[in-house]
Write a protein that holds these residues in place. Sequence first.
Motif, mmCIF file in Angstrom:
data_model
loop_
_atom_site.group_PDB
_atom_site.id
_atom_site.type_symbol
_atom_site.label_atom_id
_atom_site.label_comp_id
_atom_site.label_asym_id
_atom_site.label_seq_id
_atom_site.Cartn_x
_atom_site.Cartn_y
_atom_site.Cartn_z
ATOM 1 N N ALA A 139 0.721 -1.232 0.042
ATOM 2 C CA ALA A 139 0.156 0.086 0.021
ATOM 3 C C ALA A 139 0.832 1.036 0.004
ATOM 4 O O ALA A 139 0.444 2.114 -0.510
ATOM 5 N N ALA A 140 1.936 1.149 0.667
ATOM 6 C CA ALA A 140 2.865 2.247 0.800
ATOM 7 C C ALA A 140 3.410 2.692 -0.337
ATOM 8 O O ALA A 140 3.721 3.774 -0.859
ATOM 9 N N ALA A 141 4.062 1.468 -1.019
ATOM 10 C CA ALA A 141 4.658 1.659 -2.439
ATOM 11 C C ALA A 141 3.890 1.844 -3.365
ATOM 12 O O ALA A 141 4.362 2.857 -4.213
ATOM 13 N N ILE A 142 2.455 1.648 -3.553
ATOM 14 C CA ILE A 142 1.464 2.120 -4.532
ATOM 15 C C ILE A 142 1.309 3.636 -4.297
ATOM 16 O O ILE A 142 1.092 4.201 -5.033
ATOM 17 N N LEU A 143 1.020 4.130 -2.884
ATOM 18 C CA LEU A 143 0.939 5.508 -2.730
ATOM 19 C C LEU A 143 2.238 6.376 -3.190
ATOM 20 O O LEU A 143 1.930 7.262 -4.061
ATOM 21 N N VAL A 144 3.227 6.091 -2.935
ATOM 22 C CA VAL A 144 4.332 6.621 -3.230
ATOM 23 C C VAL A 144 4.543 6.780 -4.904
ATOM 24 O O VAL A 144 4.547 7.792 -5.644
ATOM 25 N N PHE A 145 4.103 5.550 -5.589
ATOM 26 C CA PHE A 145 4.054 5.616 -7.023
ATOM 27 C C PHE A 145 2.932 6.492 -7.437
ATOM 28 O O PHE A 145 3.250 7.311 -8.555
ATOM 29 N N ASP A 146 1.862 6.683 -6.964
ATOM 30 C CA ASP A 146 0.802 7.366 -7.444
ATOM 31 C C ASP A 146 1.167 8.726 -7.314
ATOM 32 O O ASP A 146 0.800 9.678 -7.980
ATOM 33 N N ALA A 147 1.637 9.125 -6.098
ATOM 34 C CA ALA A 147 2.143 10.326 -5.743
ATOM 35 C C ALA A 147 3.263 11.103 -6.542
ATOM 36 O O ALA A 147 2.955 12.071 -7.143
ATOM 37 N N VAL A 148 4.262 10.047 -6.793
ATOM 38 C CA VAL A 148 5.474 10.628 -7.781
ATOM 39 C C VAL A 148 4.815 11.003 -9.433
ATOM 40 O O VAL A 148 5.376 11.761 -9.921
ATOM 41 N N ILE A 149 4.057 9.898 -9.766
ATOM 42 C CA ILE A 149 3.693 10.153 -11.246
ATOM 43 C C ILE A 149 2.356 10.883 -11.450
ATOM 44 O O ILE A 149 1.733 11.278 -12.245
ATOM 45 N N GLN A 150 2.043 11.485 -10.134
ATOM 46 C CA GLN A 150 0.860 12.406 -10.174
ATOM 47 C C GLN A 150 -0.397 11.727 -10.797
ATOM 48 O O GLN A 150 -1.246 12.532 -11.615
ATOM 49 N N ASN A 151 -0.816 10.581 -10.316
ATOM 50 C CA ASN A 151 -1.943 9.649 -10.663
ATOM 51 C C ASN A 151 -3.022 10.371 -9.751
ATOM 52 O O ASN A 151 -3.168 9.760 -8.553
#
Length: 275
Positions: A139-151
């Motif tokens: 869940a944390a890795a997904i949140l970081v991913f979405d945050a970085v790619i501005q999803n």
Amino acid sequence: MVRQPSRTGGRKLLETVTATEFVRVATQGRTGPAILTCEDAAGNPVELFCKVSGGCDAGVSSLARESVGACLAADLGLPIPRPYLVDLSPEFADTVPDDTVRQKLLASSAVGFGSLRVPNQFAVWAKGNQITDTMVPDAAAILVFDAVIQNPDRRDGNPNCLVKGEELRVFDHELAFMTEQLLFWTPPWKLGGLSWVGNPGAHIFASGLKGREIDYDPIKALWSNLSDTRLTEYQTAIPEAWAGSEAAVQAALKLIRDARDNIDGCLNEVRRILT
């Protein structure tokens, strides 16, 4: 962190399959994806959800962003359904009995973007679902991913996430990387750059991760290990049929490179919103 079968494991980043049978239109999805049966190079059947350019706001650029997002997610070990390029010949389109779908296919690029259909045991993530301790790393890795790619498209009411027990699957990244359309955009490694993620309902995992103990070291390592050579492979994986998507791909790759080079700042921002 759970490693799902989305890793490329030496295979091509985006394997091409050929559409052979129209199953039905998906019951959910803003772009109106279709469920198709396809055939891989070895003749094996593959059932997947397929997006076509005619159903996307930005046409082939949307499909290209989706593809770059899938390649990145796989390299970051995120639990995504396996991505595919889908060969959609006019001959196949002519076999589709649904007139609306047939016309959309004929008006679209001859290559679509596919996501492997996951088993029916998976259910859509609901607002009341809890993030267990086992699920925290993903869940944390997904949140970081979405945050970085501005999803912006993993929010309450539109989670784009499936769950079965403690397994997750996430999908749909065509609205990511569009920083040029964000007024007064602040990079995710700058102070305040990820404030939007902490807004109520903006991300399905934000509230459940607040105050939790999160090990960011594996996330940092995976981002830091993204090489320029690997990112170039994301670009070369984009099919020629998506001509016109070059600017979208370059913008996506620039954001990924800049975030990789400033991953400490990105993670500091995530820590700030989850404190």
